[in-house]
Design a protein around this motif. Structure first.
Motif, PDB file in Angstrom:
ATOM      1  N   MET A   1       0.854  -1.165   0.000  1.00  0.00           N
ATOM      2  CA  MET A   1       0.000   0.000   0.000  1.00  0.00           C
ATOM      3  C   MET A   1       0.905   1.236   0.000  1.00  0.00           C
ATOM      4  O   MET A   1       1.927   1.273   0.671  1.00  0.00           O
ATOM      5  CB  MET A   1      -0.902  -0.013   1.233  1.00  0.00           C
ATOM      6  N   ILE A   2       0.463   2.251  -0.693  1.00  0.00           N
ATOM      7  CA  ILE A   2       1.205   3.506  -0.791  1.00  0.00           C
ATOM      8  C   ILE A   2       0.388   4.617  -0.137  1.00  0.00           C
ATOM      9  O   ILE A   2      -0.796   4.789  -0.431  1.00  0.00           O
ATOM     10  CB  ILE A   2       1.472   3.889  -2.269  1.00  0.00           C
ATOM     11  N   ILE A   3       1.026   5.371   0.739  1.00  0.00           N
ATOM     12  CA  ILE A   3       0.407   6.535   1.361  1.00  0.00           C
ATOM     13  C   ILE A   3       1.183   7.750   0.881  1.00  0.00           C
ATOM     14  O   ILE A   3       2.391   7.841   1.070  1.00  0.00           O
ATOM     15  CB  ILE A   3       0.448   6.443   2.902  1.00  0.00           C
ATOM     16  N   LYS A   4       0.480   8.676   0.232  1.00  0.00           N
ATOM     17  CA  LYS A   4       1.132   9.840  -0.369  1.00  0.00           C
ATOM     18  C   LYS A   4       0.569  11.129   0.222  1.00  0.00           C
ATOM     19  O   LYS A   4      -0.392  11.695  -0.274  1.00  0.00           O
ATOM     20  CB  LYS A   4       0.944   9.806  -1.894  1.00  0.00           C
ATOM     21  N   PRO A   5       1.182  11.619   1.310  1.00  0.00           N
ATOM     22  CA  PRO A   5       0.801  12.936   1.824  1.00  0.00           C
ATOM     23  C   PRO A   5       1.608  14.011   1.098  1.00  0.00           C
ATOM     24  O   PRO A   5       2.543  13.704   0.349  1.00  0.00           O
ATOM     25  CB  PRO A   5       1.211  12.852   3.290  1.00  0.00           C
ATOM     26  N   ASP A   6       1.288  15.260   1.331  1.00  0.00           N
ATOM     27  CA  ASP A   6       2.105  16.339   0.753  1.00  0.00           C
ATOM     28  C   ASP A   6       3.474  16.416   1.426  1.00  0.00           C
ATOM     29  O   ASP A   6       4.478  16.693   0.782  1.00  0.00           O
ATOM     30  CB  ASP A   6       1.399  17.685   0.883  1.00  0.00           C
ATOM     31  N   ILE A   7       3.486  16.179   2.746  1.00  0.00           N
ATOM     32  CA  ILE A   7       4.730  16.292   3.512  1.00  0.00           C
ATOM     33  C   ILE A   7       4.841  15.092   4.449  1.00  0.00           C
ATOM     34  O   ILE A   7       3.858  14.650   5.036  1.00  0.00           O
ATOM     35  CB  ILE A   7       4.744  17.598   4.341  1.00  0.00           C
ATOM     36  N   ILE A   8       6.073  14.588   4.585  1.00  0.00           N
ATOM     37  CA  ILE A   8       6.370  13.544   5.561  1.00  0.00           C
ATOM     38  C   ILE A   8       7.357  14.153   6.550  1.00  0.00           C
ATOM     39  O   ILE A   8       8.439  14.608   6.167  1.00  0.00           O
ATOM     40  CB  ILE A   8       6.988  12.295   4.894  1.00  0.00           C
ATOM     41  N   LEU A   9       6.955  14.181   7.800  1.00  0.00           N
ATOM     42  CA  LEU A   9       7.792  14.738   8.852  1.00  0.00           C
ATOM     43  C   LEU A   9       8.493  13.595   9.568  1.00  0.00           C
ATOM     44  O   LEU A   9       7.847  12.675  10.057  1.00  0.00           O
ATOM     45  CB  LEU A   9       6.934  15.540   9.829  1.00  0.00           C
ATOM     46  N   THR A  10       9.823  13.642   9.623  1.00  0.00           N
ATOM     47  CA  THR A  10      10.595  12.644  10.358  1.00  0.00           C
ATOM     48  C   THR A  10      11.304  13.357  11.506  1.00  0.00           C
ATOM     49  O   THR A  10      11.311  14.593  11.556  1.00  0.00           O
ATOM     50  CB  THR A  10      11.638  11.952   9.450  1.00  0.00           C
ATOM     51  N   PRO A  11      11.922  12.605  12.412  1.00  0.00           N
ATOM     52  CA  PRO A  11      12.635  13.279  13.500  1.00  0.00           C
ATOM     53  C   PRO A  11      13.769  14.192  13.020  1.00  0.00           C
ATOM     54  O   PRO A  11      14.197  15.077  13.743  1.00  0.00           O
ATOM     55  CB  PRO A  11      13.198  12.118  14.322  1.00  0.00           C
ATOM     56  N   HIS A  12      14.246  13.984  11.776  1.00  0.00           N
ATOM     57  CA  HIS A  12      15.408  14.727  11.311  1.00  0.00           C
ATOM     58  C   HIS A  12      15.180  15.573  10.063  1.00  0.00           C
ATOM     59  O   HIS A  12      16.063  16.329   9.667  1.00  0.00           O
ATOM     60  CB  HIS A  12      16.568  13.762  11.057  1.00  0.00           C
ATOM     61  N   SER A  13      14.017  15.425   9.439  1.00  0.00           N
ATOM     62  CA  SER A  13      13.835  16.170   8.190  1.00  0.00           C
ATOM     63  C   SER A  13      12.361  16.318   7.823  1.00  0.00           C
ATOM     64  O   SER A  13      11.493  15.650   8.364  1.00  0.00           O
ATOM     65  CB  SER A  13      14.587  15.481   7.056  1.00  0.00           C
TER      66      SER A  13
END
Length: 159
Positions: A1-13
């Protein structure tokens, strides 16, 4: 399955123009990639940000629910319905200072609640907020349940 948000927030970027690829069997994120166009199932979430799940290390409950006052079914419902709505993936259930009998019942209810698999928020531990506190620094804890440490009582609770 693919989830495509506008932005992916990670702990570092902050990542843009990428997708989250999830293993459908395990539900585990396999990778974050821009190589997803050939996939059939793409869930697009425009104007949305994907963030890591929250871990709540001190929660007595929420929205009228209390870990101290609830039976096993109510705890299961909170872990499967209430906490996931707010992005909480794991909780440390906090029990306020109370009688030893009440602690035993609350701990039993918590342990029974997680014996069966819960699809939602994980219970990662139980935090006893007392009863062994300095009564002058016990904050909102009920004074009648504050007491001196007892090894026998602790061993009973721990077993």
């Amino acid at each position: 399955m693919i989830i495509k948000p506008d932005i992916i927030l990670t702990p570092h970027s902050i990542l843009k123009d990428l997708a989250i690829i999830v293993n459908e069997r395990s539900g585990i994120i396999e990778e974050v990639s821009n190589n997803y166009d050939d996939c059939d199932e793409i869930h697009r979430y425009e104007a949305c940000i994907a963030v890591p799940g929250f871990i709540d290390l001190h929660t007595q409950g929420c929205l009228g629910f209390s870990f101290s006052q609830s039976n096993s079914d109510e705890i299961r419902k909170a872990l499967s319905e209430i906490y996931p709505r707010f992005g909480v993936t794991s909780v440390m259930a906090t029990l306020e200072a109370m009688s030893n009998e009440s602690y035993m019942l609350s701990i039993k209810n918590l342990l029974n609640a997680v014996k069966s698999e819960i699809n939602g928020t994980n219970l990662i531990g139980i935090h006893l907020e007392g009863p062994y506190l300095n009564i002058q620094k016990s904050g909102s804890q009920r004074k009648e349940f504050i007491r001196n440490p007892s090894l026998n009582e602790f061993e009973t609770l721990y077993s």
